[in-house]
Motif scaffolding. Structure first.
Motif, PDB file in Angstrom:
ATOM      1  N   THR A 166     -11.458   9.153  -4.833  1.00  0.00           N
ATOM      2  CA  THR A 166     -12.073   7.971  -4.230  1.00  0.00           C
ATOM      3  C   THR A 166     -12.220   8.180  -2.737  1.00  0.00           C
ATOM      4  O   THR A 166     -11.235   8.089  -1.984  1.00  0.00           O
ATOM      5  N   GLY A 167     -13.437   8.513  -2.295  1.00  0.00           N
ATOM      6  CA  GLY A 167     -13.687   8.740  -0.884  1.00  0.00           C
ATOM      7  C   GLY A 167     -12.952   9.960  -0.358  1.00  0.00           C
ATOM      8  O   GLY A 167     -12.603  10.892  -1.099  1.00  0.00           O
ATOM      9  N   ASP A 168     -12.694   9.983   0.926  1.00  0.00           N
ATOM     10  CA  ASP A 168     -11.981  11.085   1.568  1.00  0.00           C
ATOM     11  C   ASP A 168     -10.470  10.945   1.434  1.00  0.00           C
ATOM     12  O   ASP A 168      -9.757  11.943   1.448  1.00  0.00           O
ATOM     13  N   GLU A 169      -9.994   9.720   1.342  1.00  0.00           N
ATOM     14  CA  GLU A 169      -8.572   9.454   1.123  1.00  0.00           C
ATOM     15  C   GLU A 169      -8.431   8.021   0.647  1.00  0.00           C
ATOM     16  O   GLU A 169      -9.209   7.139   1.017  1.00  0.00           O
ATOM     17  N   ALA A 170      -7.437   7.808  -0.200  1.00  0.00           N
ATOM     18  CA  ALA A 170      -7.214   6.460  -0.735  1.00  0.00           C
ATOM     19  C   ALA A 170      -5.756   6.308  -1.133  1.00  0.00           C
ATOM     20  O   ALA A 170      -5.107   7.268  -1.552  1.00  0.00           O
ATOM     21  N   THR A 171      -5.250   5.095  -0.992  1.00  0.00           N
ATOM     22  CA  THR A 171      -3.871   4.773  -1.342  1.00  0.00           C
ATOM     23  C   THR A 171      -3.832   3.433  -2.063  1.00  0.00           C
ATOM     24  O   THR A 171      -4.528   2.487  -1.660  1.00  0.00           O
ATOM     25  N   ALA A 172      -3.030   3.379  -3.120  1.00  0.00           N
ATOM     26  CA  ALA A 172      -2.859   2.139  -3.877  1.00  0.00           C
ATOM     27  C   ALA A 172      -1.469   1.570  -3.607  1.00  0.00           C
ATOM     28  O   ALA A 172      -0.475   2.303  -3.640  1.00  0.00           O
ATOM     29  N   VAL A 173      -1.419   0.277  -3.335  1.00  0.00           N
ATOM     30  CA  VAL A 173      -0.148  -0.419  -3.077  1.00  0.00           C
ATOM     31  C   VAL A 173      -0.029  -1.590  -4.049  1.00  0.00           C
ATOM     32  O   VAL A 173      -0.981  -2.363  -4.217  1.00  0.00           O
ATOM     33  N   ARG A 174       1.138  -1.719  -4.653  1.00  0.00           N
ATOM     34  CA  ARG A 174       1.368  -2.838  -5.581  1.00  0.00           C
ATOM     35  C   ARG A 174       2.702  -3.513  -5.252  1.00  0.00           C
ATOM     36  O   ARG A 174       3.634  -2.889  -4.746  1.00  0.00           O
ATOM     37  N   TYR A 175       2.757  -4.804  -5.530  1.00  0.00           N
ATOM     38  CA  TYR A 175       4.016  -5.524  -5.342  1.00  0.00           C
ATOM     39  C   TYR A 175       3.952  -6.835  -6.112  1.00  0.00           C
ATOM     40  O   TYR A 175       2.878  -7.282  -6.548  1.00  0.00           O
TER      41      TYR A 175
END
Length: 313
Positions: A187-196
């Motif tokens: 996904t794109g050049d960089e991506a991070t998923a955060v959950r809480y």
């Protein structure tokens, strides 16, 4: 006068004349000797003045040449993307049906002074199951584009910095529990998923935030869900898969809006200065900087308020 006396007078006169002539010749010789000295001194003085004059002229000419040449100003590489897609059209109708069932596909466009640089759109839905309760979903997509600037640097560099801050903010929401972060590939050049998890009086909300960067544009997808009025809490893994899908579509829409078909699948510039996983682990350990992200916290509050109103109705 006697003859002897006249001869002695004549001899004195001749001696006087010779003495006077000698003195005159001496003065002439002295004057003649002084002429070369004066000429030599004049010549030396004239040469010195001429040399200093030429040096001064050369120095002045050099200064004039330097001042005439334009000063070289540093150039900043132009940003890759010059515009944003319409925020409410970055997701397909099928994706919206999956994430926010029965929601108005037109969405609610966020306010912006310049939609070519900042844009957002949100959708919400409530599936009423009667006595079994209801399922609430809220989805928001935000797009932020950075332009190159001599003071702040390239648009891509600014986007990298904002991307990291968004990831850290998403992990620092007040009241969040069981916060986890992980990098997202493709996904794109960089991506991070955060959950809480976020506990509200209306129910237990599962919040998913995916932050992605493609060149000089940062895409943030906020997606949360809750089971209300006794309905079960949605599965966080399912919600995260949906959020990642929405983020991928949004990134693709940004690339297509700029006539670029290479960056949609993560094959763009890929010049990040920091890995998503590093940022994620830093924030998850409680060392992230910045205050709570307005997007996740507001999305949870908005979803809670909307669900409460819907449940009452």
């Amino acid at each position: 006068m006697s003859e002897g006396t006249m001869q002695r007078a004549a001899h004195r006169d001749q001696r006087d004349r010779r003495s006077a002539g000698g003195r005159r010749r001496g003065r002439v010789l002295v004057g003649a000797a002084a002429v070369p000295v004066l000429l030599l001194a004049a010549a030396c003085s004239s040469g010195s003045d001429s040399g200093s004059g030429d040096g001064a002229k050369e120095t002045q000419a050099g200064k004039a040449e330097v001042s005439a040449s334009p000063s070289a100003s540093p150039t900043v590489q132009a940003a890759r993307y010059a515009k944003l897609p319409e925020a409410c059209k970055v997701l397909s109708g099928r994706t919206l049906d999956d994430l926010v069932p029965k929601a108005d596909e037109a969405g609610k466009e966020g306010t912006s002074s310049d939609v070519s640089q900042r844009a957002s759109c949100s959708w919400d839905s409530l599936q009423n199951r009667g006595v079994k309760g209801s399922q609430f979903r809220w989805l928001n997509v935000s797009l932020l584009r950075f332009t190159s600037d001599q003071t702040r640097g390239t648009g891509e560099r600014q986007a990298q910095e904002f991307y990291r801050k968004q990831v850290q903010d998403a992990q620092s929401v007040d009241g969040a529990k069981n916060t986890k972060a992980e990098p997202v590939s493709g996904t794109g050049d960089e991506a991070t998923a955060v959950r809480y998890d976020l506990k509200k009086k209306e129910g237990a909300f599962k919040q998913q935030t995916v932050v992605a960067r493609v060149a000089n544009v940062v895409v943030t997808v906020d997606y949360n869900g809750a089971g209300l009025a006794g309905d079960k809490t949605p599965d966080a893994d399912d919600l995260m898969k949906s959020a990642e899908k929405a983020a991928e579509e949004a990134v693709t829409a940004v690339a297509k809006a700029n006539g670029d078909s290479t960056a949609a699948s993560g094959s763009g510039s890929s010049s990040s200065t920091g890995s998503p996983s590093a940022s994620a682990s830093k924030g998850a350990s409680g060392k992230g900087e910045g205050s709570a992200s307005p997007s996740p916290s507001k999305s949870s509050s908005a979803s809670a308020s909307a669900s409460a109103s819907a449940a009452k109705s």
